[in-house]
Write an enzyme that holds these catalytic residues in place. Structure first.
Site, PDB file in Angstrom:
ATOM      1  N   SER A  10       0.860  -1.179   0.000  1.00 41.50           N
ATOM      2  CA  SER A  10       0.000   0.000   0.000  1.00 41.50           C
ATOM      3  C   SER A  10       0.909   1.247   0.000  1.00 41.50           C
ATOM      4  CB  SER A  10      -0.938  -0.050   1.209  1.00 41.50           C
ATOM      5  OG  SER A  10      -2.070   0.745   0.984  1.00 41.50           O
ATOM      6  N   ASP A  50      -8.072  -5.702  -6.447  1.00 48.48           N
ATOM      7  CA  ASP A  50      -7.752  -4.546  -5.592  1.00 48.48           C
ATOM      8  C   ASP A  50      -7.899  -3.225  -6.348  1.00 48.48           C
ATOM      9  OD1 ASP A  50      -6.706  -2.775  -3.753  1.00 48.48           O
ATOM     10  OD2 ASP A  50      -4.612  -3.367  -4.103  1.00 48.48           O
ATOM     11  N   HIS A  56      -6.006  -6.458  -1.914  1.00 50.13           N
ATOM     12  CA  HIS A  56      -4.932  -5.558  -1.490  1.00 50.13           C
ATOM     13  C   HIS A  56      -3.826  -6.296  -0.738  1.00 50.13           C
ATOM     14  CE1 HIS A  56      -3.742  -1.418  -1.133  1.00 50.13           C
ATOM     15  NE2 HIS A  56      -3.795  -1.379   0.177  1.00 50.13           N
TER      16      HIS A  56
END
Ligand SMILES: *[C@@H]1O[C@H](CO)[C@@H](O)[C@H](O)[C@H]1NC(C)=O
Ligand SMILES: *[C@@H]1O[C@H](CO)[C@@H](O)[C@H](O)[C@H]1NC(C)=O
Ligand SMILES: *[C@@H]1O[C@H](CO)[C@@H](O)[C@H](O)[C@H]1NC(C)=O
Ligand SMILES: *[C@@H]1O[C@H](CO)[C@@H](O)[C@H](O)[C@H]1NC(C)=O
Ligand SMILES: *[C@@H]1O[C@H](CO)[C@@H](O)[C@H](O)[C@H]1NC(C)=O
Ligand SMILES: *[C@@H]1O[C@H](CO)[C@@H](O)[C@H](O)[C@H]1NC(C)=O
Ligand SMILES: *[C@@H]1O[C@H](CO)[C@@H](O)[C@H](O)[C@H]1NC(C)=O
Length: 450
Positions: A129, A383, A408
């Site tokens: 991320s 994602d 994710h």
């Protein structure tokens, strides 16, 4: 944010936890083949880290294989790395991705000294991320410190108005591989358009909506209506982003309810929304501003909401608005308005300034074409964040793995029996091969130097 990794089976000696007023880090020496084993650095950001970040996860499994020293570094202003000065705006001016990268350079020097590592020692960074972006950028900006980087689900391209997020959400809700369907996304769309119509008709319909979704106050203003529809859409956005990664959150369950023919789509949305047993749903935008303005540090574990919102207002944007003509199945009340008001009211950053900051971030780091080397970008097609990442090989040494059917940061926890085949293949074949190649490559470079 990536969800925290589960406790691993590995038992390891935790060398040290750094001080509380500075940036915290953990070191796991148990797997290290001294003195030449590489350093695997897990980068933090957006939330706290813990000792589990040096005990479990794919980077730890790879460390076992390569005899690496595992290090995890918390990001300044998150977790317990906030410092005594706290979260006042006067201090948050020192919160940025650039400052975080500089912290990593300091940590690199400190650990190199402590473990007696030569300057050419092999360091490989990992992150998922926002920290995935930091991992890529650490290699990009500090190539003398880090040999190679793995960037999972990294939104390296900053974008103020991130409309593609919900375009991917719509695709994922209709993806049969994760038990979504065309009917599911059509019913979500229908439910939200019923909701929008009621909000547009005004009283007494707005009052009925308040009752249907058990809101604490009546959403009379556009701001509160924006909060309401965003909270409802969040249920779906979260289920897509973390599909199958967190207990009780997945597309299959949501879609199962949304296509239940005993209810209207709007009724199914109510069922989904009222599943959480809240006393009432707080949709008061003023409360949200108050929450973001609170500088009291109570929560040292988990996401630092105020800090992360500050970074979106000063570096990245990333606001997930709804553009129906791009396929977004939610509400047209999900605009940039509330986010821009929050940036202005809470942090004093105006929209024009933010537009410039986002453009600068892309100038500074290269957006979707960073032109670095030895960076591996890993993404899942479910994602929504993959829309701001790198999905195809940029160059021979800036490569990408794009995994079918995963959400994710799916490659970051250790392998699980429930991993889809696509993820198993991505894990088994490519990252270890790539790392072996990387380590082979450095020995060749050194041979030439010598
Ligand atoms: C590394 O950091 C520790 C505290 O976190 C400090 O005590 C030590 O002096 C530092 N070492 C170097 C070489 O910077
Ligand atoms: C670093 O350089 C030294 C001396 O030139 C060499 O012996 C060593 O193998 C190098 N280490 C790595 C990891 O390349
Ligand atoms: C559909 O919803 C009803 C309640 O409205 C529930 O009793 C039933 O079990 C649901 N059907 C399925 C297949 O989930
Ligand atoms: C700030 O948050 C803390 C902890 O949640 C809470 O106790 C306090 O009342 C909040 N302050 C304000 C001004 O809302
Ligand atoms: C929504 O997407 C369409 C199609 O890409 C685009 O033309 C339009 O400008 C977008 N709307 C907004 C508000 O940005
Ligand atoms: C956003 O703000 C503009 C300007 O105040 C307003 O005209 C528009 O209706 C607002 N849109 C939403 C969805 O709140
Ligand atoms: C990307 O590069 C990797 C490593 O060089 C290679 O194995 C892979 O086949 C390439 N992928 C594509 C789509 O070209």
């Amino acid at each position: 944010a990536c969800h925290p990794s589960k406790v691993g089976k590995t038992s390891a000696r935790l060398l040290e936890t750094g001080g509380t007023a500075s940036v915290r880090f953990w070191v796991n020496t148990a797997l290290w083949k001294q003195p030449s084993g590489p350093v695997f650095l897990l980068i933090g950001g957006e939330s706290s880290l813990s000792e589990y970040d040096v005990l479990s996860g794919e980077h730890v499994d790879l460390a076992m294989k390569f005899g690496a020293l595992v290090v995890a570094a918390e990001h300044r202003f998150y977790g317990r790395s906030i410092g005594v000065a706290g979260l006042e705006i006067s201090n948050l001016q020192y919160l940025s991705s650039q400052q975080a990268l500089a912290d990593l350079a300091v940590l690199h020097a400190n650990l190199s000294h402590r473990f007696n590592l030569p300057r050419n020692h092999t360091w490989i960074s990992f992150g998922g991320s926002y920290p995935g972006s930091l991992s890529a950028w650490f290699r990009l900006k500090f190539p003398h410190l880090v040999f190679a980087a793995v960037a999972s689900s990294a939104p390296v391209r900053a974008q103020l108005d991130f409309q593609d997020y919900n375009k991917v959400v719509a695709n994922s809700l209709s993806d049969p591989m994760i038990e979504g369907s065309k009917e599911c996304v059509a019913n979500v769309r229908s439910a939200f358009s019923t909701l929008d119509a009621a909000l547009e008709k005004g009283m007494p319909f707005v009052k009925h909506v308040a009752k249907h979704f058990n809101t604490c106050t009546i959403p009379n203003s556009l701001k509160d209506q924006g909060q309401l529809v965003s909270s409802l859409a969040d249920i779906f956005m979260g289920a897509v982003q973390y599909n199958g990664e967190l207990v009780g959150i997945n597309v299959a369950d949501l879609c199962n309810t949304m296509v239940n023919s005993t209810m209207s789509p709007y009724g199914a949305l109510q069922t989904v929304a009222n599943r959480e047993d809240l006393p009432c749903l707080d949709i008061d935008f003023a409360h949200f501003l108050k929450f973001l303005s609170n500088t009291t540090r109570v929560k040292m574990i988990g996401v630092g909401e105020r800090q992360w919102y500050f970074q979106t207002c000063t570096e990245f944007g990333y606001y997930q608005t709804c553009n129906v003509s791009l396929g977004c199945p939610f509400s047209k009340f999900m605009s940039l308005n509330n986010s821009l008001i929050a940036c202005s009211k809470v942090f004093g950053t105006e929209a024009s300034e933010l537009t410039h900051s986002v453009a600068f971030t892309n100038e500074f780091y290269g957006a979707a074409h960073p032109r670095g080397s030895r960076i591996l970008f890993v993404n899942g097609d479910i994602d929504p964040w993959h829309a701001l990442s790198i999905l195809r090989n940029e160059t021979v040494s800036e490569t990408a793995i794009y995994i079918r059917g995963t959400a994710h940061c799916a490659n970051m926890p250790s392998a699980m029996s429930t991993d889809p085949r696509s993820l198993r293949l991505a894990r088994q074949v490519t990252p270890p091969l790539w790392l072996e190649k990387a380590i082979y490559y450095i020995s060749r470079v050194c041979f030439h130097i010598v």
